[in-house]
Every structure is written in C-alpha cells, then in structure tokens.
Motif scaffolding. Sequence first.
Motif, mmCIF file in Angstrom:
data_model
loop_
_atom_site.group_PDB
_atom_site.id
_atom_site.type_symbol
_atom_site.label_atom_id
_atom_site.label_comp_id
_atom_site.label_asym_id
_atom_site.label_seq_id
_atom_site.Cartn_x
_atom_site.Cartn_y
_atom_site.Cartn_z
ATOM 1 N N LEU A 154 49.052 45.338 32.946
ATOM 2 C CA LEU A 154 48.021 45.688 33.903
ATOM 3 C C LEU A 154 48.153 44.476 34.677
ATOM 4 O O LEU A 154 48.413 42.950 34.533
ATOM 5 N N VAL A 155 47.609 44.815 36.292
ATOM 6 C CA VAL A 155 47.712 43.059 36.716
ATOM 7 C C VAL A 155 46.099 42.904 37.096
ATOM 8 O O VAL A 155 45.159 43.917 37.760
ATOM 9 N N ALA A 156 45.948 41.612 37.273
ATOM 10 C CA ALA A 156 44.576 40.714 37.523
ATOM 11 C C ALA A 156 44.595 40.287 38.601
ATOM 12 O O ALA A 156 45.418 39.037 39.446
ATOM 13 N N CYS A 157 43.596 40.597 39.870
ATOM 14 C CA CYS A 157 43.914 40.131 41.015
ATOM 15 C C CYS A 157 43.095 38.691 41.454
ATOM 16 O O CYS A 157 42.236 39.664 41.793
ATOM 17 N N ALA A 158 43.728 37.650 41.448
ATOM 18 C CA ALA A 158 42.546 36.671 41.371
ATOM 19 C C ALA A 158 42.491 36.034 42.486
ATOM 20 O O ALA A 158 43.073 34.715 42.070
ATOM 21 N N GLU A 159 43.233 36.941 43.649
ATOM 22 C CA GLU A 159 43.962 36.064 44.548
ATOM 23 C C GLU A 159 43.101 35.363 45.995
ATOM 24 O O GLU A 159 42.841 34.835 46.219
ATOM 25 N N GLY A 160 41.490 35.236 45.480
ATOM 26 C CA GLY A 160 40.751 34.317 46.486
ATOM 27 C C GLY A 160 40.367 35.020 47.634
ATOM 28 O O GLY A 160 39.250 34.260 48.390
ATOM 29 N N GLY A 161 40.607 36.359 48.127
ATOM 30 C CA GLY A 161 39.942 36.901 48.918
ATOM 31 C C GLY A 161 40.543 38.449 48.898
ATOM 32 O O GLY A 161 40.754 39.290 47.814
ATOM 33 N N ILE A 162 38.815 39.090 50.224
ATOM 34 C CA ILE A 162 39.723 41.143 49.965
ATOM 35 C C ILE A 162 40.240 41.239 51.982
ATOM 36 O O ILE A 162 39.180 40.402 52.315
ATOM 37 N N ASP A 163 41.145 41.887 51.267
ATOM 38 C CA ASP A 163 41.778 42.006 52.714
ATOM 39 C C ASP A 163 40.408 42.848 53.386
ATOM 40 O O ASP A 163 40.608 44.190 52.713
ATOM 41 N N ASP A 164 40.302 43.249 54.354
ATOM 42 C CA ASP A 164 39.084 43.720 55.965
ATOM 43 C C ASP A 164 39.711 45.454 55.281
ATOM 44 O O ASP A 164 39.170 46.267 55.175
ATOM 45 N N SER A 165 41.169 45.250 54.624
ATOM 46 C CA SER A 165 41.589 46.767 55.369
ATOM 47 C C SER A 165 41.306 47.708 53.753
ATOM 48 O O SER A 165 41.838 48.669 54.034
ATOM 49 N N ALA A 166 41.588 47.234 52.593
ATOM 50 C CA ALA A 166 41.100 47.823 51.728
ATOM 51 C C ALA A 166 40.678 48.816 51.780
ATOM 52 O O ALA A 166 39.780 48.916 52.364
ATOM 53 N N ALA A 167 40.620 50.193 50.958
ATOM 54 C CA ALA A 167 39.800 51.150 51.109
ATOM 55 C C ALA A 167 38.656 50.883 50.809
ATOM 56 O O ALA A 167 37.692 51.860 51.514
ATOM 57 N N ASP A 168 37.758 50.931 49.991
ATOM 58 C CA ASP A 168 36.318 50.305 49.151
ATOM 59 C C ASP A 168 36.095 49.429 49.514
ATOM 60 O O ASP A 168 34.802 49.163 48.518
ATOM 61 N N VAL A 169 36.426 48.515 50.813
ATOM 62 C CA VAL A 169 35.251 47.436 50.899
ATOM 63 C C VAL A 169 33.953 47.528 51.084
ATOM 64 O O VAL A 169 33.818 47.835 52.959
#
Length: 383
Positions: A154-169
């Motif tokens: 499992l990967v838990a992403c806690a990188e502190g931001g969301i890329d606008d290009s991500a699919a369901d943002v």
Amino acid sequence: MTRVHDLLIVGAGPVGMALALALRDRGLDVALVDGRGRGASSGDPRVLALSRGSCQTLQRLGAWDGLDGTPIRRIHVSQEGGFGRTLIDAGEMGIDALGHVVRAGDLAQALDRVLGADGPTVIEGSRVASIEAGDDDVVVGLDGDRPGAVRARLVACAEGGIDDSAADVRSRDYGQHALVTLAESERPHDNQAFERFTAGGPLALLPHGRRYALVHTASPQEATRLAGLDDGAYMAEVDRHMAGRVRLTRVEARLSFPLTLRYRSKPTGPRTVWLGNAAQTLHPVAGQGFNLALRDVWALAGTILAAGTGDIGEARVLRRYARQRRLDRAATITVTDTLVRLFSNDIGPLAAIRGAGLLTLDACPPLRGLLARTMMFGARAWS
Ligand SMILES: Cc1cc2nc3c(=O)[nH]c(=O)nc-3n(C[C@H](O)[C@H](O)[C@H](O)COP(=O)(O)OP(=O)(O)OC[C@H]3O[C@@H](n4cnc5c(N)ncnc54)[C@H](O)[C@@H]3O)c2cc1C
C-alpha cells in the motif's frame, strides 16, 4: 527477492509522520520517503489551531508532551460592518480548552522526535516520481538522491498538495491569499481567539504564547499591499478591522499563502490512499486542514490494524476506510467552503442572514455546543 514493504508513506510532513506513529510497533514493515532531508518540516512557520480531538490523538501518539501549545478557552466570532456576534466558551461546555495553538514546525519536530532514530526506514532526499499499482503490490519510482524503485502493498500519499492534472480533482480558486504573522497586543489575550469576517476574507487572531498568531485573508492585490506596509500602518489596518476589540503594539514580517480549495472526489485508488493536503487542501478559515487529516490518519490506522490481513493494500481494506470517512470528509469540506463563500462579501441580504445566524447561535447554547463539538471532533459529534 525484492523487499516488499507493507506500507510506503510518501511525505514525512506532520500527516505522514502521524500515520507512521499510529502504526508503530504493530508488526508492519513501514517506510517513509521524502524529497527533503529529515526534519525539514520543523521549519514550517505556520501556526495551527489544533482541535481538542487532535490534541487527544497526538497524546495517544506520544507526541503531545513537550509541545508548548496555548489553550483556546473562548472564540469570539463576528462580522465587520454587520450585526450579530457569538462567543464559544469552553467553560460553558465544562471543558478547560476548545483546542490548542501550536507552531506547525514544532509539531513536526515533536512527531519526528517520537518516531526516533530506530523508527521506520526513512528514505530522505528522494522524490516520488511515479506510482504503478499492480495485482499484488505497488511500485513507487524515486528520483533525487537515491533513484530507484520501492515496492509496497500500500502507498499512502501525504505529499502535501494535489496536482491539478490528477483525474478526479475538484478545485475552487478563492481569489484570496492568507497573510500570516505574529503580533503583540496592548492587553493580554486571556486565551481568547477572534474570528472576524470581513468582506475581503476572514481575519483570525489566535492566542499563541504571549502573542497572537494572525491569519489574515484578503484578495491577492490587497495581500501584496498589506505585506508591503510598514508595521505601524499594518497594525492600524488590523485595529480598524477589529474595531477596538484588540489593539496591536508590535508585529512581525508577514508571509503570504495562496488559497485554493482542491480535493480528490475519492481519497483512495488501487493500492493507494491520499491523506492530508494531498487528499484535500482547505481554506484555513475554520482551521480544519490538519485536524481533518489527523482524523483520517487515525481511522486509516484503525482500519489497517482491524483488517488482520497479510495484505493491507487489498481493495476491501481501502473501501472500508473510504466508507468510514465519507461523511466527516464531505461535511468538513462543505462547511469550510460554505463559510468562505457566505462570509467573504459585503452583499446586504447575505450580511443580514449572517447576522441572524450569529444571533441565533448566541441565543441558543445547545446549537453553539453542537457547533463547538463539530469543530473539535468532526462528524463524530453528531452520533
Ligand atoms: C495559512 C494556513 C493556516 C492553516 N491553519 C490551520 C489550522 O489552524 N488548523 C489546521 O488544522 N490546519 C491548518 N492549515 C492546514 C495545515 O497547514 C495542513 O493541513 C498541513 O500542514 C498539511 O500537512 P501535510 O503533512 O499534508 O503536508 P506538508 O506539511 O506539506 O508535508 C508534505 C511533505 O511531503 C514531501 N513531498 C512533497 N512532494 C513529494 C514527493 N513527490 N516525493 C516525496 N516527498 C514529497 C515534502 O517535502 C513535505 O515534507 C493551515 C494552512 C494554511 C495555508
């Protein structure tokens, strides 16, 4: 054979470290990766209002002792240029504090200290560049100091931001920036916080040590102007907004943060879960960003430990977590977003509705109590 961790946490900020701590000594193979060096988050100058629920969770994680938090005993809520105000008082609810105010960097340092040198593997100075989920594990590609690939269930992403290009943002640019600074005042704060709604955005004064921490939102142009004022002129602006409730005598340099709501409609994907600002980046109006993240972290750790499975990245584990968090997450995002939009304007009829709302809250202790409990514990307060 390549090592497969149970969990890889991306981002050793406060959210990633809290998850690592919540799963510590539970027989799981956990690794953390961060693009920066260990301890870099301790330089975060922001000041956070931690809800009572968050303080309790940090206590359970062993990170509370030694954190020099300032208790919030009352919150005074009002709007500039309109009637109505209310006071949320811990004493009225039979508790000593509604929450505590801490420096984000100190919080990160406390979490790092408890994780200790013999905690989970920490891969420093490596940025996650790709995530490929397969049937049995997920392959995380790293670049930076130690390029390569790491495998985990499992990967838990806690990188502190969301890329606008991500699919369901979903996103909403509020057209506001937050100026943050520390200030001294004529009279002691007496552990009272202020939330003052102005047409340009909310202005929060949080008791922090002997000073106030200010979170002052305004349009980007106004924020640039305010940041450039000399200290005396800036304090005069704040005094004008506060209309005599607080008079500042000394202020530090102002730092600016752009404010956009961004959230993933689903916080989970194949063998992946997003947490903290990587799942939802909220306006600081109600001080809920880290508080919601910590509730998510606690629930995820509980779900993983309750699953009793060798493979913690299985879809059923993530489904259970997402189901558990749906209501609190949706409510916190919606309430925060509504507060910003309802209060950041000077439209006459809306000012009247806001004033009526504040008066109703003030006249109705049970309603005020429910609001306070929601801010302290999230949607759990409704059950
Ligand atoms: C002005 C302001 C005031 C706020 N006030 C409050 C408040 O009062 N109460 C509250 O609850 N919340 C508040 N918040 C929100 C709070 O600051 C955030 O929720 C919290 O800091 C998010 O922590 P995080 O661990 O998700 O992200 P971060 O602290 O940003 O940590 C992310 C980590 O990931 C690492 N990283 C990034 N990309 C990669 C990569 N590709 N690979 C590896 N590592 C990577 C970074 O180096 C960093 O160490 C406020 C926010 C702002 C802007």
